[in-house]
Scaffold this motif. Structure first.
Motif, PDB file in Angstrom:
ATOM      1  N   TYR A  91      41.723  32.045  39.960  1.00 47.14           N
ATOM      2  CA  TYR A  91      41.037  33.334  39.888  1.00 47.14           C
ATOM      3  C   TYR A  91      42.015  34.484  39.655  1.00 47.14           C
ATOM      4  O   TYR A  91      41.677  35.460  38.996  1.00 47.14           O
ATOM      5  CB  TYR A  91      40.158  33.542  41.133  1.00 47.14           C
ATOM      6  N   LEU A  92      43.219  34.339  40.171  1.00 54.91           N
ATOM      7  CA  LEU A  92      44.231  35.361  39.877  1.00 54.91           C
ATOM      8  C   LEU A  92      44.555  35.325  38.381  1.00 54.91           C
ATOM      9  O   LEU A  92      44.671  36.367  37.739  1.00 54.91           O
ATOM     10  CB  LEU A  92      45.496  35.124  40.718  1.00 54.91           C
ATOM     11  N   SER A  93      44.643  34.132  37.826  1.00 53.72           N
ATOM     12  CA  SER A  93      44.946  33.993  36.398  1.00 53.72           C
ATOM     13  C   SER A  93      43.826  34.622  35.550  1.00 53.72           C
ATOM     14  O   SER A  93      44.099  35.330  34.572  1.00 53.72           O
ATOM     15  CB  SER A  93      45.111  32.510  36.057  1.00 53.72           C
ATOM     16  N   ILE A  94      42.577  34.385  35.952  1.00 50.52           N
ATOM     17  CA  ILE A  94      41.458  34.978  35.185  1.00 50.52           C
ATOM     18  C   ILE A  94      41.496  36.503  35.335  1.00 50.52           C
ATOM     19  O   ILE A  94      41.272  37.243  34.374  1.00 50.52           O
ATOM     20  CB  ILE A  94      40.095  34.405  35.638  1.00 50.52           C
ATOM     21  N   SER A  95      41.816  36.968  36.540  1.00 50.54           N
ATOM     22  CA  SER A  95      41.870  38.414  36.773  1.00 50.54           C
ATOM     23  C   SER A  95      42.933  39.069  35.884  1.00 50.54           C
ATOM     24  O   SER A  95      42.677  40.096  35.236  1.00 50.54           O
ATOM     25  CB  SER A  95      42.179  38.683  38.260  1.00 50.54           C
ATOM     26  N   VAL A  96      44.102  38.448  35.845  1.00 51.66           N
ATOM     27  CA  VAL A  96      45.198  38.982  35.020  1.00 51.66           C
ATOM     28  C   VAL A  96      44.779  38.987  33.544  1.00 51.66           C
ATOM     29  O   VAL A  96      45.021  39.954  32.816  1.00 51.66           O
ATOM     30  CB  VAL A  96      46.471  38.106  35.242  1.00 51.66           C
ATOM     31  N   HIS A  97      44.094  37.916  33.133  1.00 49.33           N
ATOM     32  CA  HIS A  97      43.630  37.818  31.744  1.00 49.33           C
ATOM     33  C   HIS A  97      42.697  38.999  31.403  1.00 49.33           C
ATOM     34  O   HIS A  97      42.873  39.666  30.378  1.00 49.33           O
ATOM     35  CB  HIS A  97      42.905  36.481  31.535  1.00 49.33           C
ATOM     36  N   PHE A  98      41.727  39.266  32.282  1.00 54.60           N
ATOM     37  CA  PHE A  98      40.778  40.358  31.990  1.00 54.60           C
ATOM     38  C   PHE A  98      41.444  41.731  32.089  1.00 54.60           C
ATOM     39  O   PHE A  98      41.051  42.653  31.378  1.00 54.60           O
ATOM     40  CB  PHE A  98      39.570  40.280  32.924  1.00 54.60           C
ATOM     41  N   GLU A  99      42.422  41.829  32.973  1.00 57.36           N
ATOM     42  CA  GLU A  99      43.150  43.104  33.103  1.00 57.36           C
ATOM     43  C   GLU A  99      43.783  43.454  31.763  1.00 57.36           C
ATOM     44  O   GLU A  99      43.683  44.586  31.292  1.00 57.36           O
ATOM     45  CB  GLU A  99      44.206  42.954  34.206  1.00 57.36           C
ATOM     46  N   SER A 100      44.425  42.470  31.116  1.00 58.15           N
ATOM     47  CA  SER A 100      45.079  42.791  29.844  1.00 58.15           C
ATOM     48  C   SER A 100      44.102  42.755  28.669  1.00 58.15           C
ATOM     49  O   SER A 100      44.442  43.145  27.560  1.00 58.15           O
ATOM     50  CB  SER A 100      46.287  41.875  29.593  1.00 58.15           C
ATOM     51  N   ASP A 101      42.870  42.324  28.941  1.00 55.64           N
ATOM     52  CA  ASP A 101      41.864  42.262  27.875  1.00 55.64           C
ATOM     53  C   ASP A 101      40.931  43.489  27.934  1.00 55.64           C
ATOM     54  O   ASP A 101      39.879  43.506  27.284  1.00 55.64           O
ATOM     55  CB  ASP A 101      41.062  40.960  28.070  1.00 55.64           C
ATOM     56  N   GLY A 102      41.304  44.491  28.743  1.00 53.45           N
ATOM     57  CA  GLY A 102      40.503  45.723  28.803  1.00 53.45           C
ATOM     58  C   GLY A 102      39.157  45.566  29.484  1.00 53.45           C
ATOM     59  O   GLY A 102      38.197  46.256  29.140  1.00 53.45           O
ATOM     60  N   LYS A 103      39.089  44.665  30.465  1.00 53.18           N
ATOM     61  CA  LYS A 103      37.827  44.496  31.212  1.00 53.18           C
ATOM     62  C   LYS A 103      38.131  44.614  32.704  1.00 53.18           C
ATOM     63  O   LYS A 103      38.170  43.613  33.447  1.00 53.18           O
ATOM     64  CB  LYS A 103      37.177  43.151  30.883  1.00 53.18           C
ATOM     65  N   PRO A 104      38.330  45.862  33.163  1.00 54.42           N
ATOM     66  CA  PRO A 104      38.771  46.070  34.550  1.00 54.42           C
ATOM     67  C   PRO A 104      37.766  45.604  35.599  1.00 54.42           C
ATOM     68  O   PRO A 104      38.155  45.208  36.696  1.00 54.42           O
ATOM     69  CB  PRO A 104      38.979  47.594  34.634  1.00 54.42           C
ATOM     70  N   GLY A 105      36.472  45.633  35.259  1.00 55.77           N
ATOM     71  CA  GLY A 105      35.450  45.212  36.225  1.00 55.77           C
ATOM     72  C   GLY A 105      35.522  43.711  36.477  1.00 55.77           C
ATOM     73  O   GLY A 105      35.516  43.248  37.625  1.00 55.77           O
ATOM     74  N   PHE A 106      35.607  42.930  35.405  1.00 61.22           N
ATOM     75  CA  PHE A 106      35.746  41.478  35.550  1.00 61.22           C
ATOM     76  C   PHE A 106      37.049  41.174  36.298  1.00 61.22           C
ATOM     77  O   PHE A 106      37.094  40.293  37.166  1.00 61.22           O
ATOM     78  CB  PHE A 106      35.774  40.780  34.181  1.00 61.22           C
ATOM     79  N   ALA A 107      38.110  41.918  35.928  1.00 62.20           N
ATOM     80  CA  ALA A 107      39.418  41.700  36.575  1.00 62.20           C
ATOM     81  C   ALA A 107      39.312  41.936  38.080  1.00 62.20           C
ATOM     82  O   ALA A 107      39.823  41.157  38.883  1.00 62.20           O
ATOM     83  CB  ALA A 107      40.456  42.635  35.961  1.00 62.20           C
ATOM     84  N   LYS A 108      38.606  43.001  38.465  1.00 65.51           N
ATOM     85  CA  LYS A 108      38.481  43.325  39.889  1.00 65.51           C
ATOM     86  C   LYS A 108      37.661  42.249  40.618  1.00 65.51           C
ATOM     87  O   LYS A 108      37.981  41.846  41.739  1.00 65.51           O
ATOM     88  CB  LYS A 108      37.818  44.701  40.037  1.00 65.51           C
TER      89      LYS A 108
END
Ligand code: OFO
Length: 162
Positions: A24-41
């Protein structure tokens, strides 16, 4: 006192919880750099939850006089083609973890370890909730069908997770 078999299985479950946290940390980091802060959070919160699940198991093993052994964590993927794929992976992952918990409970019954069986009830319930949450988000993403505005609003909604 825990039997050797139950102690080993609980240690394997501690490892599986950290594996979940790592995914889940890996998915969060992925969305953070993909411009999806809500999914990342949302996934960052999930990462913290899984760490909590591991800690709870660690405390339990220690309380029962067992030995905690922290093994290496299995590698996790680092990128996903879409939010739908990330949540489908999440559901598959949770189904695997549910299988582990079920086997663990079966083992406690074989070993007549009713205290551990009772302790694991919380994890059984948690898995039901996690599978159901992932399924609901997958359904929403299927309804959105890749529409940019739909993804934008779902990202906003999931970002509201405490
Ligand atoms: Fe630990 O609940 Fe999911 O994996």
């Amino acid at each position: 006192m825990l039997s050797k078999k139950v102690e080993e299985a609980l240690n394997a479950q501690i490892n599986a919880e950290f594996w979940s946290a790592y995914l889940y940390l890996s998915i969060s980091v992925h969305f953070e750099s993909d411009g999806k802060p809500g999914f990342a959070k949302w996934f960052k919160a999930q990462f913290h939850e899984e760490q909590g699940h591991a800690s709870k198991l660690i405390d339990y093993v220690i309380t029962r006089g067992g030995k905690v052994t922290l093994a290496p964590i299995k590698e996790v993927p680092t990128s996903w083609d879409s939010p739908l794929q990330a949540f489908e992976d999440t559901l598959k992952h949770e189904q695997i973890v549910t299988g582990y918990i079920n086997k663990l409970v079966a083992l406690t019954r074989e070993e007549s370890d009713y205290a551990t069986e009772s302790f694991l009830k919380w994890y059984i319930d948690e898995q039901v909730e996690e599978e159901s949450t992932a399924t609901a988000i997958i359904d929403a993403l299927k309804g959105i069908n890749g529409n940019g505005l739909g993804i934008f609003f779902l990202d906003k909604e999931l970002g509201g997770r405490k």
